[in-house]
Motif scaffolding. Sequence first.
Motif, PDB file in Angstrom:
ATOM      1  N   ASN A   3      -5.440  -6.822  -3.415  1.00 31.46           N
ATOM      2  CA  ASN A   3      -6.706  -6.662  -3.865  1.00 31.46           C
ATOM      3  C   ASN A   3      -7.685  -7.224  -3.024  1.00 31.46           C
ATOM      4  N   HIS A   4      -8.416  -6.396  -2.405  1.00 34.77           N
ATOM      5  CA  HIS A   4      -9.677  -6.566  -1.430  1.00 34.77           C
ATOM      6  C   HIS A   4     -10.554  -7.582  -1.995  1.00 34.77           C
ATOM      7  N   ARG A   5     -10.881  -7.615  -3.356  1.00 33.28           N
ATOM      8  CA  ARG A   5     -11.854  -8.732  -3.804  1.00 33.28           C
ATOM      9  C   ARG A   5     -11.276  -9.973  -3.732  1.00 33.28           C
ATOM     10  N   GLN A   6      -9.902  -9.884  -3.846  1.00 33.04           N
ATOM     11  CA  GLN A   6      -9.255 -11.236  -3.880  1.00 33.04           C
ATOM     12  C   GLN A   6      -9.024 -11.959  -2.658  1.00 33.04           C
ATOM     13  N   VAL A   7      -8.924 -10.925  -1.807  1.00 31.09           N
ATOM     14  CA  VAL A   7      -8.986 -11.500  -0.318  1.00 31.09           C
ATOM     15  C   VAL A   7     -10.173 -11.956   0.218  1.00 31.09           C
ATOM     16  N   ALA A   8     -11.351 -11.227  -0.190  1.00 27.19           N
ATOM     17  CA  ALA A   8     -12.601 -11.528   0.145  1.00 27.19           C
ATOM     18  C   ALA A   8     -13.056 -12.898  -0.525  1.00 27.19           C
ATOM     19  N   TYR A   9     -12.943 -13.124  -1.680  1.00 26.00           N
ATOM     20  CA  TYR A   9     -13.189 -14.217  -2.537  1.00 26.00           C
ATOM     21  C   TYR A   9     -12.358 -15.428  -1.946  1.00 26.00           C
ATOM     22  N   ALA A  10     -10.879 -15.104  -1.640  1.00 24.05           N
ATOM     23  CA  ALA A  10     -10.171 -16.538  -1.021  1.00 24.05           C
ATOM     24  C   ALA A  10     -10.849 -16.736   0.490  1.00 24.05           C
ATOM     25  N   LEU A  11     -11.044 -15.754   1.312  1.00 21.37           N
ATOM     26  CA  LEU A  11     -11.783 -16.065   2.598  1.00 21.37           C
ATOM     27  C   LEU A  11     -13.291 -16.837   2.429  1.00 21.37           C
ATOM     28  N   LEU A  12     -14.003 -16.156   1.624  1.00 21.73           N
ATOM     29  CA  LEU A  12     -15.289 -17.016   1.240  1.00 21.73           C
ATOM     30  C   LEU A  12     -15.247 -18.534   0.666  1.00 21.73           C
ATOM     31  N   ARG A  13     -14.278 -18.679  -0.350  1.00 25.73           N
ATOM     32  CA  ARG A  13     -13.869 -19.929  -0.732  1.00 25.73           C
ATOM     33  C   ARG A  13     -13.372 -20.932   0.448  1.00 25.73           C
ATOM     34  N   VAL A  14     -12.388 -20.446   1.189  1.00 24.64           N
ATOM     35  CA  VAL A  14     -12.003 -21.219   2.166  1.00 24.64           C
ATOM     36  C   VAL A  14     -12.958 -21.543   3.268  1.00 24.64           C
ATOM     37  N   THR A  15     -13.647 -20.740   3.490  1.00 22.85           N
ATOM     38  CA  THR A  15     -14.637 -20.790   4.617  1.00 22.85           C
ATOM     39  C   THR A  15     -15.818 -21.964   4.158  1.00 22.85           C
ATOM     40  N   LEU A  16     -16.057 -21.801   2.933  1.00 21.75           N
ATOM     41  CA  LEU A  16     -17.242 -22.626   2.320  1.00 21.75           C
ATOM     42  C   LEU A  16     -16.438 -24.076   2.234  1.00 21.75           C
ATOM     43  N   GLY A  17     -15.474 -23.977   1.854  1.00 17.11           N
ATOM     44  CA  GLY A  17     -14.601 -25.301   1.737  1.00 17.11           C
ATOM     45  C   GLY A  17     -14.548 -25.912   3.134  1.00 17.11           C
ATOM     46  N   MET A  18     -14.012 -25.332   4.135  1.00 19.67           N
ATOM     47  CA  MET A  18     -14.120 -25.767   5.591  1.00 19.67           C
ATOM     48  C   MET A  18     -15.417 -26.500   6.038  1.00 19.67           C
ATOM     49  N   ILE A  19     -16.504 -25.720   5.531  1.00 21.29           N
ATOM     50  CA  ILE A  19     -17.661 -26.185   6.047  1.00 21.29           C
ATOM     51  C   ILE A  19     -18.043 -27.544   5.408  1.00 21.29           C
TER      52      ILE A  19
END
Length: 106
Positions: A3-19
């Motif tokens: 699901n594209h929404r799940q992928v987008a959510y995971a990418l944003l979540r991991v990016t914010l987490g890395m920051i």
Amino acid sequence: MNNHRQVAYALLRVTLGMIFLTTGIVKFTMGVSNFAAAVHPSFAGKLPLFLVTPFLYLLLFAEVTVGALLILDLFNVLALVLAGLLLLALTFGRRAVNYSTTVAGS
């Protein structure tokens, strides 16, 4: 995750987490008291120091914890709420000392 929404959510979540995780780790490498001592003078006379000092000491732990939780996909709602509150507090602090180069809308 097809699901594209799940992928987008995971990418944003991991990016914010890395920051959050990397900024917290960098501050830890400086040393907790060195970081607090370096930032503390910029708030003198602008915000009550009895509030600023504990916040500076807790900030590093909060950033690392929130970053790790987001990256590891644990307690997502709590971690995202804490991330939002941290960003709100950091933005308020930057505006309080009129450090407009990192805050939009100056």
